[in-house]
Design an enzyme around this catalytic site. Structure first.
Site, PDB file in Angstrom:
ATOM      1  N   ASP A 198      17.139  -2.078  10.177  1.00  0.00           N
ATOM      2  CA  ASP A 198      17.158  -3.411  10.731  1.00  0.00           C
ATOM      3  C   ASP A 198      18.440  -3.646  11.418  1.00  0.00           C
ATOM      4  OD1 ASP A 198      14.212  -4.122   9.982  1.00  0.00           O
ATOM      5  OD2 ASP A 198      15.133  -4.746   8.253  1.00  0.00           O
ATOM      6  N   THR A 246       6.618  -5.880  12.681  1.00  0.00           N
ATOM      7  CA  THR A 246       5.542  -5.260  12.359  1.00  0.00           C
ATOM      8  C   THR A 246       4.568  -6.619  12.060  1.00  0.00           C
ATOM      9  OG1 THR A 246       6.357  -3.107  11.655  1.00  0.00           O
ATOM     10  CG2 THR A 246       4.093  -3.605  11.203  1.00  0.00           C
ATOM     11  N   ILE A 265       8.971   0.052  14.941  1.00  0.00           N
ATOM     12  CA  ILE A 265       8.627  -1.400  15.449  1.00  0.00           C
ATOM     13  C   ILE A 265       9.046  -2.462  14.573  1.00  0.00           C
ATOM     14  CG2 ILE A 265       6.417  -2.849  15.740  1.00  0.00           C
ATOM     15  CD1 ILE A 265       4.878  -0.485  16.585  1.00  0.00           C
ATOM     16  N   GLU A 276      12.229   4.197   9.329  1.00  0.00           N
ATOM     17  CA  GLU A 276      11.776   3.300   8.432  1.00  0.00           C
ATOM     18  C   GLU A 276      10.418   3.804   7.597  1.00  0.00           C
ATOM     19  OE1 GLU A 276      10.178  -0.422  10.243  1.00  0.00           O
ATOM     20  OE2 GLU A 276      10.112  -1.219   8.308  1.00  0.00           O
TER      21      GLU A 276
HETATM   22  C1  IPD Z   1      11.053  -6.602   9.236  1.00  0.00           C
HETATM   23  C2  IPD Z   1      11.313  -7.649   9.877  1.00  0.00           C
HETATM   24  C3  IPD Z   1      11.279  -9.105   9.250  1.00  0.00           C
HETATM   25  C4  IPD Z   1      12.255  -8.915   8.099  1.00  0.00           C
HETATM   26  C5  IPD Z   1      12.455  -7.658   7.400  1.00  0.00           C
HETATM   27  C6  IPD Z   1      12.346  -6.553   8.176  1.00  0.00           C
HETATM   28  P1  IPD Z   1       9.709  -4.532  10.076  1.00  0.00           P
HETATM   29  O1  IPD Z   1      11.385  -5.502   9.706  1.00  0.00           O
HETATM   30  O2  IPD Z   1      12.439  -7.655  10.906  1.00  0.00           O
HETATM   31  O3  IPD Z   1      11.527 -10.155  10.240  1.00  0.00           O
HETATM   32  O4  IPD Z   1      12.317 -10.149   7.335  1.00  0.00           O
HETATM   33  O5  IPD Z   1      13.305  -7.859   6.408  1.00  0.00           O
HETATM   34  O6  IPD Z   1      12.361  -5.493   7.407  1.00  0.00           O
HETATM   35  O7  IPD Z   1       9.119  -4.216   8.654  1.00  0.00           O
HETATM   36  O8  IPD Z   1       8.857  -5.408  10.877  1.00  0.00           O
HETATM   37  O9  IPD Z   1      10.294  -3.282  10.735  1.00  0.00           O
END
Ligand code: IPD
Length: 264
Positions: free
Chosen positions: A207, A82, A79, A57
């Site tokens: 994700d 986040t 994480i 990421e």
């Molecule tokens: C995010 C979280 C969030 C979701 C986003 C993700 P991150 O990941 O899972 O709930 O709405 O689309 O990208 O930025 O916390 O690793």
């Protein structure tokens, strides 16, 4: 194993003040801990598997290309959740998926505050702390608990579509729609049978990678919001315990366009 160190870092940082930066939007957050944990995971894996590739990421946010080649590839979210992490809301996970020949082979997701390790390996089942996972068999939206996440965009057109998608499911009399702030852990709840469906626009391959194996191995369906096969790079997904439920949810949704991870 480096795992205890990583988890100690995350747990300690959870309770401390953080330096927070934004990425693609004011709601797309990153902290020093995301960078630190990603660096530790990658350097440890690189030592053991020097020829393997990585999609991660924070490297992607820094401009690294997200392209899934046939080479063995680790797909890392250091994480997930986040925004929760920043607010000390204790729904935070580390997610690592592994693909070979563009096929997802296994995934691990660790719920950092509840100490739950979700694992899935293609053909070998999905487990949480050693207990086999099984999705729900629900096929009727009017009996379903549905999970989603908001995604990072907050412009009026996106918000309108997001809310109207939720409204459509509530009109279809879903028992509830939940937003817990971590797509990976929401997908683990689906794999555990604690919810019947999940959908989202704006999530990323990191994700989805690990969670996809875990859900499939728990007997569930992970597909594109068009109703077609999952495209890991498309930033959209519908997942459910049954194909009937996934198809009904997909049919109810209007698309929110987030582009593709491999075209950024
Ligand atoms: C995010 C979280 C969030 C979701 C986003 C993700 P991150 O990941 O899972 O709930 O709405 O689309 O990208 O930025 O916390 O690793």
């Amino acid at each position: 194993s480096p795992a205890p160190t990583l988890l100690a870092i995350i747990r300690k940082a959870l309770s401390e003040e953080k330096r927070v930066s934004t990425k693609t939007s004011a709601a797309d957050l990153v902290t020093e801990t995301d960078h630190l944990v990603e660096g530790l995971i990658i350097s440890e894996l690189q030592k053991r598997f020097p020829s393997h590739r990585f999609i991660a990421e924070e490297a992607a946010a820094a401009g690294a290309k997200c392209v899934l080649t046939p080479s063995p590839t680790w797909i890392v979210d250091p994480i997930d959740g986040t925004c929760n992490f920043v607010h000390r809301f204790p729904t935070v996970a580390v997610s690592i998926g592994f693909a070979v020949n563009q096929e997802l082979e296994f995934g691990v997701i660790y719920h950092c505050t509840e100490e739950r390790l979700y694992t899935g390996r293609r053909g070998r089942g999905a487990f949480c702390n050693g207990q086999r996972l099984r999705v729900s068999g629900e096929t009727d939206i009017s009996k379903a608990l549905v999970l989603t996440e908001i995604g990072p965009k907050r412009d009026p057109a996106t918000l309108k579509l997001f809310l109207s998608n939720m409204e459509r499911l509530l009109h279809a009399k879903a028992h509830g729609v939940r937003v817990i702030g971590s797509s990976t852990l929401a997908l683990c709840h689906l794999a555990s049978g604690a919810a019947d469906a999940y959908y989202q626009f704006g999530l990323h391959c990191w994700d989805l990678a690990a969670a996809t194996v875990i859900i499939r191995e728990a007997g569930g369906i992970v597909m594109d919001t068009s109703g077609g096969p999952l495209d890991l790079m498309s930033c959209r997904v519908v997942a459910a315990g049954t194909r009937e439920m996934a198809t009904l949810i997909a049919q109810a949704l209007q698309t929110i366009n987030y582009g593709r991870d491999d075209e950024k």
